[in-house]
Design an enzyme around this catalytic site. Sequence first.
Site, PDB file in Angstrom:
ATOM      1  N   ARG A 190      -2.198 -29.400  13.517  1.00  0.00           N
ATOM      2  CA  ARG A 190      -2.087 -28.455  14.650  1.00  0.00           C
ATOM      3  C   ARG A 190      -0.783 -27.663  14.665  1.00  0.00           C
ATOM      4  NH1 ARG A 190      -4.465 -32.962  16.948  1.00  0.00           N
ATOM      5  NH2 ARG A 190      -6.707 -32.682  17.185  1.00  0.00           N
ATOM      6  N   LYS A 241       1.238 -12.701  11.240  1.00  0.00           N
ATOM      7  CA  LYS A 241      -0.204 -12.685  10.962  1.00  0.00           C
ATOM      8  C   LYS A 241      -0.429 -13.518   9.714  1.00  0.00           C
ATOM      9  CE  LYS A 241      -1.957  -8.420  12.933  1.00  0.00           C
ATOM     10  NZ  LYS A 241      -2.575  -7.109  12.642  1.00  0.00           N
ATOM     11  N   GLU A 277       3.427   0.684   2.136  1.00  0.00           N
ATOM     12  CA  GLU A 277       3.678   0.185   3.498  1.00  0.00           C
ATOM     13  C   GLU A 277       5.000   0.747   4.041  1.00  0.00           C
ATOM     14  OE1 GLU A 277       1.393  -1.449   5.165  1.00  0.00           O
ATOM     15  OE2 GLU A 277       0.240  -2.722   3.789  1.00  0.00           O
ATOM     16  N   LYS A 331       8.981  -2.803  12.014  1.00  0.00           N
ATOM     17  CA  LYS A 331       7.927  -3.790  12.252  1.00  0.00           C
ATOM     18  C   LYS A 331       8.358  -4.774  13.337  1.00  0.00           C
ATOM     19  CE  LYS A 331       4.412  -6.735  10.617  1.00  0.00           C
ATOM     20  NZ  LYS A 331       3.480  -7.138   9.594  1.00  0.00           N
ATOM     21  N   GLU A 377      -1.191  -8.065  19.251  1.00  0.00           N
ATOM     22  CA  GLU A 377      -1.980  -6.850  19.048  1.00  0.00           C
ATOM     23  C   GLU A 377      -2.941  -6.547  20.178  1.00  0.00           C
ATOM     24  OE1 GLU A 377      -2.940  -6.135  14.881  1.00  0.00           O
ATOM     25  OE2 GLU A 377      -4.732  -5.073  15.512  1.00  0.00           O
ATOM     26  N   ARG A 416       0.594  -2.859  18.542  1.00  0.00           N
ATOM     27  CA  ARG A 416       0.713  -3.433  17.186  1.00  0.00           C
ATOM     28  C   ARG A 416      -0.349  -2.870  16.247  1.00  0.00           C
ATOM     29  NH1 ARG A 416       2.171  -9.491  14.987  1.00  0.00           N
ATOM     30  NH2 ARG A 416       1.777  -8.976  12.809  1.00  0.00           N
ATOM     31  N   ASN A 423      -1.596  -0.867  11.578  1.00  0.00           N
ATOM     32  CA  ASN A 423      -2.795  -0.830  10.734  1.00  0.00           C
ATOM     33  C   ASN A 423      -3.144   0.583  10.304  1.00  0.00           C
ATOM     34  OD1 ASN A 423      -3.715  -3.434  10.201  1.00  0.00           O
ATOM     35  ND2 ASN A 423      -4.302  -3.657  12.347  1.00  0.00           N
ATOM     36  N   HIS A 478      -5.321   1.220   7.330  1.00  0.00           N
ATOM     37  CA  HIS A 478      -5.915  -0.060   6.945  1.00  0.00           C
ATOM     38  C   HIS A 478      -7.421  -0.135   7.182  1.00  0.00           C
ATOM     39  CE1 HIS A 478      -1.752  -1.133   6.550  1.00  0.00           C
ATOM     40  NE2 HIS A 478      -2.001  -2.400   6.294  1.00  0.00           N
ATOM     41  N   HIS A 517      -9.040  -1.404   4.123  1.00  0.00           N
ATOM     42  CA  HIS A 517      -9.771  -2.671   4.034  1.00  0.00           C
ATOM     43  C   HIS A 517     -11.196  -2.432   3.534  1.00  0.00           C
ATOM     44  CE1 HIS A 517      -6.990  -4.993   7.043  1.00  0.00           C
ATOM     45  NE2 HIS A 517      -6.489  -4.920   5.833  1.00  0.00           N
ATOM     46  N   HIS A 544      -3.819  -4.118  -2.329  1.00  0.00           N
ATOM     47  CA  HIS A 544      -3.813  -3.814  -0.899  1.00  0.00           C
ATOM     48  C   HIS A 544      -3.045  -2.507  -0.622  1.00  0.00           C
ATOM     49  CE1 HIS A 544      -3.671  -4.516   3.426  1.00  0.00           C
ATOM     50  NE2 HIS A 544      -2.360  -4.336   3.382  1.00  0.00           N
TER      51      HIS A 544
HETATM   52  P1  NAD Z   1       0.322 -10.532  -3.961  1.00  0.00           P
HETATM   53  O1  NAD Z   1       0.789 -11.626  -3.125  1.00  0.00           O
HETATM   54  O2  NAD Z   1      -1.004 -10.654  -4.625  1.00  0.00           O
HETATM   55  O3  NAD Z   1       1.428 -10.260  -5.085  1.00  0.00           O
HETATM   56  C1  NAD Z   1       1.206  -9.250  -6.030  1.00  0.00           C
HETATM   57  C2  NAD Z   1       1.344  -9.774  -7.471  1.00  0.00           C
HETATM   58  O4  NAD Z   1       2.726  -9.857  -7.795  1.00  0.00           O
HETATM   59  C3  NAD Z   1       0.770 -11.149  -7.703  1.00  0.00           C
HETATM   60  O5  NAD Z   1       0.218 -11.206  -8.996  1.00  0.00           O
HETATM   61  C4  NAD Z   1       1.999 -12.040  -7.619  1.00  0.00           C
HETATM   62  O6  NAD Z   1       1.839 -13.251  -8.313  1.00  0.00           O
HETATM   63  C5  NAD Z   1       3.033 -11.159  -8.275  1.00  0.00           C
HETATM   64  N1  NAD Z   1       4.406 -11.391  -7.887  1.00  0.00           N
HETATM   65  C6  NAD Z   1       4.872 -11.743  -6.679  1.00  0.00           C
HETATM   66  N2  NAD Z   1       6.206 -11.702  -6.677  1.00  0.00           N
HETATM   67  C7  NAD Z   1       6.587 -11.341  -7.911  1.00  0.00           C
HETATM   68  C8  NAD Z   1       7.834 -11.096  -8.519  1.00  0.00           C
HETATM   69  N3  NAD Z   1       8.975 -11.181  -7.818  1.00  0.00           N
HETATM   70  N4  NAD Z   1       7.865 -10.742  -9.811  1.00  0.00           N
HETATM   71  C9  NAD Z   1       6.712 -10.605 -10.523  1.00  0.00           C
HETATM   72  N5  NAD Z   1       5.496 -10.775  -9.996  1.00  0.00           N
HETATM   73  C10 NAD Z   1       5.436 -11.140  -8.702  1.00  0.00           C
HETATM   74  O7  NAD Z   1       0.269  -9.146  -3.179  1.00  0.00           O
HETATM   75  P2  NAD Z   1       1.222  -8.487  -2.075  1.00  0.00           P
HETATM   76  O8  NAD Z   1       1.100  -7.032  -2.319  1.00  0.00           O
HETATM   77  O9  NAD Z   1       2.555  -9.093  -2.029  1.00  0.00           O
HETATM   78  O10 NAD Z   1       0.490  -8.853  -0.700  1.00  0.00           O
HETATM   79  C11 NAD Z   1      -0.825  -8.411  -0.448  1.00  0.00           C
HETATM   80  C12 NAD Z   1      -1.441  -9.342   0.554  1.00  0.00           C
HETATM   81  O11 NAD Z   1      -0.698  -9.305   1.756  1.00  0.00           O
HETATM   82  C13 NAD Z   1      -2.866  -8.987   0.918  1.00  0.00           C
HETATM   83  O12 NAD Z   1      -3.648 -10.159   0.943  1.00  0.00           O
HETATM   84  C14 NAD Z   1      -2.745  -8.409   2.308  1.00  0.00           C
HETATM   85  O13 NAD Z   1      -3.904  -8.595   3.077  1.00  0.00           O
HETATM   86  C15 NAD Z   1      -1.594  -9.190   2.846  1.00  0.00           C
HETATM   87  N6  NAD Z   1      -0.890  -8.535   3.951  1.00  0.00           N
HETATM   88  C16 NAD Z   1      -0.656  -9.267   5.050  1.00  0.00           C
HETATM   89  C17 NAD Z   1       0.054  -8.722   6.102  1.00  0.00           C
HETATM   90  C18 NAD Z   1       0.404  -9.536   7.290  1.00  0.00           C
HETATM   91  O14 NAD Z   1       0.880  -8.996   8.282  1.00  0.00           O
HETATM   92  N7  NAD Z   1       0.224 -10.842   7.232  1.00  0.00           N
HETATM   93  C19 NAD Z   1       0.510  -7.396   6.019  1.00  0.00           C
HETATM   94  C20 NAD Z   1       0.249  -6.675   4.864  1.00  0.00           C
HETATM   95  C21 NAD Z   1      -0.451  -7.256   3.818  1.00  0.00           C
HETATM   96  N1  GLY Z   2       0.246  -5.531   8.871  1.00  0.00           N
HETATM   97  C1  GLY Z   2      -0.204  -5.326  10.193  1.00  0.00           C
HETATM   98  C2  GLY Z   2       0.425  -6.220  11.205  1.00  0.00           C
HETATM   99  O1  GLY Z   2       1.239  -7.048  10.875  1.00  0.00           O
HETATM  100  O2  GLY Z   2       0.125  -6.132  12.353  1.00  0.00           O
END
Ligand code: NAD
Ligand code: GLY
Length: 360
Positions: free
Chosen positions: A120, A142, A184, A226, A236, A240, A244, A247, A251, A264
């Site tokens: 939890r 998130k 972003e 942010k 949100e 907030r 998006n 997005h 998405h 992404h």
């Molecule tokens: P990711 O986590 O897939 O990383 C991208 C690639 O880079 C992967 O292959 C990873 O292994 C590699 N990598 C990571 N760090 C590295 C480094 N320092 N050197 C070499 N390679 C490295 O992708 P991302 O773009 O970081 O994140 C995308 C994800 O984030 C999506 O799932 C998206 O939905 C999510 N997201 C979430 C939020 C949120 O608010 N929680 C906001 C935006 C995006």
């Molecule tokens: N990436 C959108 C949010 O964090 O609200």
Amino acid sequence: MSTNTLTVELGERSYPIYIGEAIHHQAEFYRRHITGRQVMVVTNETIAPLYLDETLSALSGYDVATIILPDGEQYKTLETLNKVFTGLLEHRFTRKATLVALGGGVIGDITGFAAASYQRGIPFIQVPTTLLSQVDSSVGGKTGVNHALGKNMIGAFYQPLAVLADTATLNTLDERQLAAGIAEVIKYGLIVDSAFFSWLEQNMDRLLSREPAALAHAIEISCRCKADVVAADERESSQRALLNFGHTFGHAIETGMGYGAWLHGEAVAAGMSMAANLSHRMGWITEDDLQRCCSLIERAGLPIRPPAEISPDRFLQLMAVDKKVLDGRLRLVLLKGIGQSVVTDDFDHQALLETLESYR
Ligand code: NAD
Ligand code: GLY
């Protein structure tokens, strides 16, 4: 380069974002926040060989376990999440344990959700290693995983104890991933900060060549934007949703093409162009603003068109499962100018169809 600290102001759940070079292997940043003895580092098979040893040395003295997950958006699933729970249970980790998410947004989102739900709720620290995760996903709480029928559909709002954004980790990112993070960054300029957008127009080449001072500035302003939005509307209920921008279209591209086919950030880049196109079609932004938006996205090496494989009808189907849909009505984030955005269901549906058709 010194370390900058910003705060996400959420009352007793406020937390710092540390931005600096080579900070992920400095023990003090962990010790300030970890209260128990047990620590589980969650990372993936790409990041582990690059950064795990340094992270583990910073955590020496704790009872540390590691979980190395497969790499890729296609693994952001309940099955992968379960591997984290299995590891925690096998090591008999208790409620006092802390999770450390070492990786990009996929690792951060999975680990955050594991922290939100294991027994939890246990504490976690974000150590984002991609530009996208440093400017966006690690901040704001998130967390979650994908479902075959929709992106990020299973999850929780759950804030970390701290975020350690180590700019040195960006040196090993490939160009495509760097550009995805810049998408972003551009988003913040478009939705809330026209001065930052102008700065990006003047400094895009410095970002693409990974000049440390330029990257640190872009990360700091992005996190500030942010953090302010999240502090005002953590869950949100209104503003907030501006984060998006691009997005809803993005998405749809990610889900429609199969997770991992488009990054992404690439999907968001095309989605921002589409949202700007619709904003212009409705007379909300000028032709000049639309051009500025598209040309900055293109200069970052990002797409400004969706993939031809997704028809307008399919777009509408995919967009209908967006989390911003309220009472069956699609809501979109649209621009009223550079640095000015609104979330609204009051848009011209014919103009949306025309936007979708214009990319065929
Ligand atoms: P990711 O986590 O897939 O990383 C991208 C690639 O880079 C992967 O292959 C990873 O292994 C590699 N990598 C990571 N760090 C590295 C480094 N320092 N050197 C070499 N390679 C490295 O992708 P991302 O773009 O970081 O994140 C995308 C994800 O984030 C999506 O799932 C998206 O939905 C999510 N997201 C979430 C939020 C949120 O608010 N929680 C906001 C935006 C995006
Ligand atoms: N990436 C959108 C949010 O964090 O609200």
